[in-house]
Design an enzyme around this catalytic site. Structure first.
Site, mmCIF file in Angstrom:
data_model
loop_
_atom_site.group_PDB
_atom_site.id
_atom_site.type_symbol
_atom_site.label_atom_id
_atom_site.label_comp_id
_atom_site.label_asym_id
_atom_site.label_seq_id
_atom_site.Cartn_x
_atom_site.Cartn_y
_atom_site.Cartn_z
ATOM 1 N N THR A 124 85.207 64.519 5.707
ATOM 2 C CA THR A 124 85.574 64.937 7.058
ATOM 3 C C THR A 124 84.644 66.022 7.601
ATOM 4 O O THR A 124 84.104 66.823 6.820
ATOM 5 C CB THR A 124 87.024 65.483 7.040
ATOM 6 N N ASP A 125 84.553 66.103 8.925
ATOM 7 C CA ASP A 125 83.777 67.187 9.551
ATOM 8 C C ASP A 125 84.472 68.540 9.407
ATOM 9 O O ASP A 125 83.862 69.585 9.651
ATOM 10 C CB ASP A 125 83.499 66.879 11.031
ATOM 11 N N GLU A 126 85.765 68.532 9.001
ATOM 12 C CA GLU A 126 86.491 69.813 8.903
ATOM 13 C C GLU A 126 85.909 70.721 7.828
ATOM 14 O O GLU A 126 86.192 71.920 7.809
ATOM 15 C CB GLU A 126 87.986 69.574 8.636
ATOM 16 N N TYR A 151 93.669 71.745 3.332
ATOM 17 C CA TYR A 151 93.131 70.376 3.419
ATOM 18 C C TYR A 151 91.605 70.392 3.390
ATOM 19 O O TYR A 151 90.973 69.739 2.551
ATOM 20 C CB TYR A 151 93.628 69.682 4.699
ATOM 21 N N LYS A 155 88.821 69.041 0.556
ATOM 22 C CA LYS A 155 87.823 68.010 0.862
ATOM 23 C C LYS A 155 86.418 68.561 0.593
ATOM 24 O O LYS A 155 85.552 67.853 0.077
ATOM 25 C CB LYS A 155 87.937 67.547 2.318
HETATM 26 P P1 NAD Z 1 95.962 58.674 5.519
HETATM 27 O O1 NAD Z 1 96.731 59.904 5.200
HETATM 28 O O2 NAD Z 1 96.387 57.821 6.661
HETATM 29 O O3 NAD Z 1 95.877 57.729 4.231
HETATM 30 C C1 NAD Z 1 95.612 58.251 2.953
HETATM 31 C C2 NAD Z 1 95.938 57.140 1.946
HETATM 32 O O4 NAD Z 1 95.637 57.651 0.632
HETATM 33 C C3 NAD Z 1 97.415 56.738 1.940
HETATM 34 O O5 NAD Z 1 97.523 55.334 1.884
HETATM 35 C C4 NAD Z 1 97.967 57.378 0.675
HETATM 36 O O6 NAD Z 1 99.033 56.635 0.101
HETATM 37 C C5 NAD Z 1 96.741 57.374 -0.224
HETATM 38 N N1 NAD Z 1 96.796 58.413 -1.253
HETATM 39 C C6 NAD Z 1 97.038 59.729 -1.089
HETATM 40 N N2 NAD Z 1 97.012 60.361 -2.281
HETATM 41 C C7 NAD Z 1 96.735 59.412 -3.205
HETATM 42 C C8 NAD Z 1 96.593 59.434 -4.613
HETATM 43 N N3 NAD Z 1 96.725 60.571 -5.319
HETATM 44 N N4 NAD Z 1 96.297 58.279 -5.244
HETATM 45 C C9 NAD Z 1 96.159 57.118 -4.549
HETATM 46 N N5 NAD Z 1 96.323 57.036 -3.217
HETATM 47 C C10 NAD Z 1 96.600 58.173 -2.561
HETATM 48 O O7 NAD Z 1 94.465 59.171 5.710
HETATM 49 P P2 NAD Z 1 93.284 58.636 6.637
HETATM 50 O O8 NAD Z 1 93.372 59.307 7.946
HETATM 51 O O9 NAD Z 1 93.227 57.174 6.547
HETATM 52 O O10 NAD Z 1 92.032 59.260 5.876
HETATM 53 C C11 NAD Z 1 91.343 58.532 4.868
HETATM 54 C C12 NAD Z 1 90.145 59.345 4.399
HETATM 55 O O11 NAD Z 1 89.279 59.618 5.506
HETATM 56 C C13 NAD Z 1 90.519 60.709 3.805
HETATM 57 O O12 NAD Z 1 89.684 60.965 2.709
HETATM 58 C C14 NAD Z 1 90.235 61.689 4.942
HETATM 59 O O13 NAD Z 1 89.920 62.964 4.440
HETATM 60 C C15 NAD Z 1 89.054 61.024 5.603
HETATM 61 N N6 NAD Z 1 88.867 61.316 7.043
HETATM 62 C C16 NAD Z 1 89.897 61.124 7.933
HETATM 63 C C17 NAD Z 1 89.660 61.343 9.297
HETATM 64 C C18 NAD Z 1 90.738 61.117 10.344
HETATM 65 O O14 NAD Z 1 90.519 61.419 11.518
HETATM 66 N N7 NAD Z 1 91.901 60.570 9.995
HETATM 67 C C19 NAD Z 1 88.395 61.764 9.728
HETATM 68 C C20 NAD Z 1 87.388 61.953 8.781
HETATM 69 C C21 NAD Z 1 87.631 61.710 7.450
HETATM 70 O O1 DAU Z 2 88.178 66.018 12.043
HETATM 71 C C1 DAU Z 2 88.618 65.067 11.125
HETATM 72 C C2 DAU Z 2 90.047 65.347 10.755
HETATM 73 O O2 DAU Z 2 90.853 64.977 11.870
HETATM 74 C C3 DAU Z 2 90.516 64.614 9.502
HETATM 75 O O3 DAU Z 2 89.774 65.074 8.409
HETATM 76 C C4 DAU Z 2 92.005 64.850 9.257
HETATM 77 O O4 DAU Z 2 92.443 64.104 8.141
HETATM 78 C C5 DAU Z 2 92.769 64.421 10.492
HETATM 79 O O5 DAU Z 2 94.153 64.696 10.324
HETATM 80 C C6 DAU Z 2 92.234 65.163 11.720
HETATM 81 O O6 DAU Z 2 92.543 66.572 11.623
HETATM 82 P P1 DAU Z 2 93.091 67.402 12.883
HETATM 83 O O7 DAU Z 2 93.802 68.578 12.373
HETATM 84 O O8 DAU Z 2 92.011 67.599 13.878
HETATM 85 O O9 DAU Z 2 94.101 66.272 13.470
HETATM 86 P P2 DAU Z 2 95.582 66.308 14.047
HETATM 87 O O10 DAU Z 2 95.865 64.920 14.518
HETATM 88 O O11 DAU Z 2 96.549 66.934 13.119
HETATM 89 O O12 DAU Z 2 95.436 67.258 15.312
HETATM 90 C C7 DAU Z 2 94.439 67.040 16.304
HETATM 91 C C8 DAU Z 2 94.481 68.238 17.259
HETATM 92 O O13 DAU Z 2 95.703 68.180 18.017
HETATM 93 C C9 DAU Z 2 94.494 69.565 16.546
HETATM 94 O O14 DAU Z 2 93.732 70.489 17.322
HETATM 95 C C10 DAU Z 2 95.968 69.989 16.542
HETATM 96 C C11 DAU Z 2 96.499 69.369 17.814
HETATM 97 N N1 DAU Z 2 97.907 68.914 17.810
HETATM 98 C C12 DAU Z 2 98.359 68.162 16.765
HETATM 99 C C13 DAU Z 2 99.660 67.675 16.759
HETATM 100 C C14 DAU Z 2 100.170 66.859 15.596
HETATM 101 C C15 DAU Z 2 98.736 69.195 18.916
HETATM 102 O O15 DAU Z 2 98.325 69.849 19.886
HETATM 103 N N2 DAU Z 2 100.015 68.684 18.913
HETATM 104 C C16 DAU Z 2 100.514 67.953 17.882
HETATM 105 O O16 DAU Z 2 101.691 67.528 17.946
#
Ligand code: NAD
Ligand code: DAU
Length: 335
Positions: A124-126, A151, A155
């Site tokens: 992730t970019d975080e 988190y 990562k």
């Molecule tokens: P998600 O939370 O929707 O899914 C995570 C999945 O991993 C789930 O199916 C969960 O059951 C599984 N999991 C969790 N712990 C586990 C374990 N110990 N063993 C096996 N399975 C396990 O997450 P996502 O949003 O699909 O993110 C997937 C990947 O992409 C992550 O590594 C996250 O850091 C990365 N990522 C997410 C975003 C985003 O915007 N969602 C952006 C950049 C990177």
């Molecule tokens: O940047 C990549 C990341 O994006 C991933 O690595 C993470 O797994 C993914 O969860 C996401 O992280 P954020 O913290 O940016 O996402 P989230 O959806 O939780 O929140 C997006 C923005 O919206 C953040 O600034 C918090 C805000 N927010 C979130 C919720 C749930 C609100 O204002 N209201 C809300 O109810």
């Protein structure tokens, strides 16, 4: 080609499985997923006959070793999505993040090291921390790590493990750090699905703090097409940043959702801010574009949001069982 996809029942992993089967027929996929609260068999229901789904934990070294041993080091790969992913949950209870994200990645690394199997690690970019709103620089692969939350620090730790396993043990791995994804199958705890499903269930939309925080949105299919491009042509040992020039502040995104769903754009609640809330993320995707020729296909964010809203409207049976529990967790946090 055979792939072991960890976390393939989560949001991005399930979309990766769907798009791979559609665009690369002949790819054989095993999904390893613990099916935590964030993972769902339902996300893979329509491809269940085309894949193997193993319910198990990425920290289970014998199981991971067994599944990696089935792969051919000449042509197969592990794509590692599995992680705990929600910042608010990590602030409430960091322990599962340390276990799944750090020990889980270590376990995957040891298995691919033993069998010399290619790995792509999804991150992730975080990990780069936050930018000022007016900072002209965006994140690049040389930006120093500066994670803010449990988190993002777990990562970051996982990414550093991958880098060191590449250097010290010659593990064949690439890393990608992507910005905020949106699209179908995203858990209702996350910003965009939470707002859509709040409005669909008669709840009010919720904005943290002032809503000035900026996220760099990318459609999940564009993230996954970039992952494929890196697996096909990426340099081993390299980190690639994935983004689609989609910076928008939260308030603007929320007002757009309200308007697209025929609500007054100002009809939302301001709720308590997230502790340590990162102000801005922004990816410079030029290396991926210039070196690997990758381009996003989704350029119109509003059209993507409209399609995502339609998906949640027509897939209530997928998200309704998750909604009350997610909102109960938010009620405990006062958000
Ligand atoms: P998600 O939370 O929707 O899914 C995570 C999945 O991993 C789930 O199916 C969960 O059951 C599984 N999991 C969790 N712990 C586990 C374990 N110990 N063993 C096996 N399975 C396990 O997450 P996502 O949003 O699909 O993110 C997937 C990947 O992409 C992550 O590594 C996250 O850091 C990365 N990522 C997410 C975003 C985003 O915007 N969602 C952006 C950049 C990177
Ligand atoms: O940047 C990549 C990341 O994006 C991933 O690595 C993470 O797994 C993914 O969860 C996401 O992280 P954020 O913290 O940016 O996402 P989230 O959806 O939780 O929140 C997006 C923005 O919206 C953040 O600034 C918090 C805000 N927010 C979130 C919720 C749930 C609100 O204002 N209201 C809300 O109810």
């Amino acid at each position: 080609m055979r792939l072991l996809v960890t976390g393939g029942a989560g949001f991005i992993g399930a979309n990766f499985v769907h798009s791979t089967l559609a665009r690369r027929p002949g790819t054989s996929i095993t999904v390893l997923d613990a099916l935590t609260y964030a993972g769902s068999r339902e996300s893979l229901a329509d491809v269940v006959g085309q894949i193997r789904l193993v319910q198990g934990d990425v920290t289970d070294a014998p199981l991971v070793g067994e599944l990696v041993a089935e792969l051919n080091p000449e042509r197969d790969a592990v794509v590692h999505f599995a992680a705990e992913t929600h910042v608010d949950n990590s602030l409430a209870d960091p322990e599962p993040f340390l276990r799944s994200n750090v020990i889980g990645t270590y376990t995957v690394l040891e298995a691919v090291r033993a069998r010399q199997v290619r790995l792509h690690h999804v991150s992730t970019d975080e990990v780069y921390g936050e930018l000022a709103l007016d900072d002209p620089q965006r994140f690049t692969e040389t930006t120093p790590y500066s994670p803010s939350s449990p988190y993002s620090s777990t990562k970051a730790a996982a990414d550093l493990l991958v880098r060191s396993w590449v250097r010290s043990y010659g593990v064949r791995a690439t890393i990608s750090n992507c910005s905020n994804n949106y699209g179908p199958y995203q858990h209702v705890e996350k910003f965009i699905p939470r707002q859509i499903t709040n409005l669909l269930t008669g709840r009010r939309a919720k904005l943290y703090g002032s809503g000035a925080n900026v996220r760099d949105w990318i459609h999940v299919d564009d993230h996954n097409s970039a992952v494929w491009q890196i697996m096909a042509g990426g340099q081993l040992g390299r980190t690639y940043l994935i983004g689609a020039e989609g910076e928008r502040d939260n308030r603007t995104v929320l007002r757009t959702i309200l308007r697209l769903m025929d609500f007054d754009p100002d009809d939302f609640d301001h709720v308590a801010d997230r502790p340590g809330h990162d102000l801005r993320y922004a990816i410079d995707p030029s290396a991926l574009r210039d070196e690997l020729g990758w381009q996003p296909e989704h350029h119109d964010f509003e059209a993507g949001l409209r399609a995502t809203i339609d998906w949640y409207r027509t897939h209530e049976s997928w998200w309704a069982p998750l909604k009350d529990a997610a909102e109960a967790r938010y009620a405990e946090l006062g958000r």
